[in-house]
Write a protein that holds these residues in place. Sequence first.
Motif, PDB file in Angstrom:
ATOM      1  N   PHE A  29      -2.954 -22.177 -21.650  1.00 32.72           N
ATOM      2  CA  PHE A  29      -3.566 -21.231 -22.578  1.00 32.72           C
ATOM      3  C   PHE A  29      -2.640 -20.039 -22.735  1.00 32.72           C
ATOM      4  O   PHE A  29      -2.090 -19.542 -21.748  1.00 32.72           O
ATOM      5  CB  PHE A  29      -4.923 -20.755 -22.056  1.00 32.72           C
ATOM      6  CG  PHE A  29      -6.034 -21.728 -22.313  1.00 32.72           C
ATOM      7  CD1 PHE A  29      -6.927 -21.523 -23.357  1.00 32.72           C
ATOM      8  CD2 PHE A  29      -6.181 -22.851 -21.514  1.00 32.72           C
ATOM      9  CE1 PHE A  29      -7.947 -22.418 -23.596  1.00 32.72           C
ATOM     10  CE2 PHE A  29      -7.202 -23.752 -21.747  1.00 32.72           C
ATOM     11  CZ  PHE A  29      -8.097 -23.541 -22.794  1.00 32.72           C
ATOM     12  N   ILE A  30      -2.493 -19.573 -23.966  1.00 31.96           N
ATOM     13  CA  ILE A  30      -1.660 -18.412 -24.261  1.00 31.96           C
ATOM     14  C   ILE A  30      -2.522 -17.427 -25.043  1.00 31.96           C
ATOM     15  O   ILE A  30      -3.069 -17.766 -26.094  1.00 31.96           O
ATOM     16  CB  ILE A  30      -0.409 -18.801 -25.065  1.00 31.96           C
ATOM     17  CG1 ILE A  30       0.365 -19.892 -24.329  1.00 31.96           C
ATOM     18  CG2 ILE A  30       0.465 -17.574 -25.309  1.00 31.96           C
ATOM     19  CD1 ILE A  30       1.414 -20.571 -25.166  1.00 31.96           C
ATOM     20  N   ASN A  31      -2.643 -16.214 -24.506  1.00 34.91           N
ATOM     21  CA  ASN A  31      -3.435 -15.159 -25.133  1.00 34.91           C
ATOM     22  C   ASN A  31      -2.501 -14.130 -25.751  1.00 34.91           C
ATOM     23  O   ASN A  31      -1.535 -13.711 -25.114  1.00 34.91           O
ATOM     24  CB  ASN A  31      -4.323 -14.458 -24.098  1.00 34.91           C
ATOM     25  CG  ASN A  31      -5.305 -15.412 -23.468  1.00 34.91           C
ATOM     26  OD1 ASN A  31      -6.162 -15.966 -24.148  1.00 34.91           O
ATOM     27  ND2 ASN A  31      -5.176 -15.632 -22.177  1.00 34.91           N
ATOM     28  N   TYR A  32      -2.825 -13.715 -26.970  1.00 37.54           N
ATOM     29  CA  TYR A  32      -2.013 -12.696 -27.620  1.00 37.54           C
ATOM     30  C   TYR A  32      -2.833 -11.956 -28.663  1.00 37.54           C
ATOM     31  O   TYR A  32      -3.950 -12.349 -28.991  1.00 37.54           O
ATOM     32  CB  TYR A  32      -0.740 -13.281 -28.231  1.00 37.54           C
ATOM     33  CG  TYR A  32      -0.907 -14.520 -29.066  1.00 37.54           C
ATOM     34  CD1 TYR A  32      -1.065 -14.457 -30.433  1.00 37.54           C
ATOM     35  CD2 TYR A  32      -0.892 -15.776 -28.476  1.00 37.54           C
ATOM     36  CE1 TYR A  32      -1.206 -15.596 -31.192  1.00 37.54           C
ATOM     37  CE2 TYR A  32      -1.025 -16.924 -29.230  1.00 37.54           C
ATOM     38  CZ  TYR A  32      -1.187 -16.820 -30.594  1.00 37.54           C
ATOM     39  OH  TYR A  32      -1.329 -17.957 -31.346  1.00 37.54           O
ATOM     40  N   THR A  33      -2.261 -10.877 -29.150  1.00 41.22           N
ATOM     41  CA  THR A  33      -2.820 -10.182 -30.302  1.00 41.22           C
ATOM     42  C   THR A  33      -1.794 -10.257 -31.416  1.00 41.22           C
ATOM     43  O   THR A  33      -0.584 -10.314 -31.176  1.00 41.22           O
ATOM     44  CB  THR A  33      -3.164  -8.703 -30.009  1.00 41.22           C
ATOM     45  OG1 THR A  33      -2.025  -8.056 -29.461  1.00 41.22           O
ATOM     46  CG2 THR A  33      -4.342  -8.575 -29.074  1.00 41.22           C
TER      47      THR A  33
END
Length: 152
Positions: A55-59
């Motif tokens: 999983f990769i979280n970003y804005t």
Amino acid sequence: MKVYTKSWNITLPISLTSAWNFFSNPENLNKITPAEMNFVIHTDLKNKNMYEGMFINYTVSPLLNLPMHWTTEITYIKPNEYFVDEQRNGPYRIWHHEHHFKEIAGGVEMRDILNYALPFGYLGHLANQFFIDKKIESIFAYRSAVLKSMFV
């Protein structure tokens, strides 16, 4: 629900291994995303190779400089051939992005296939017609230009 499909091809004069190493490293997304999108990865990717289930979280701020939180999962990987990322949280109802790599004479051909759907029914369809489709096209045009300047 309307699902839109788009694809882009680019040929670069680099080895398949070099292409795979660059594109399978999520940290390189910063290098090929327009600066005005304010793309920031929040997942600690240090010393992590991409893997199925990652999983990769970003804005990202794709419209009106409004930040959106986005989470993608790497769902499929066949090293040196393809990988797939899918949105798990974010602005789309569906975001399924395939990255394909093929060794050819003089380099590598890369093909992106994107399937996406928007929320809000007919309003989402109108938004796609008037600006979302254009924004997606501009992002991939930017990527193509940056990649050509980096590797040609």
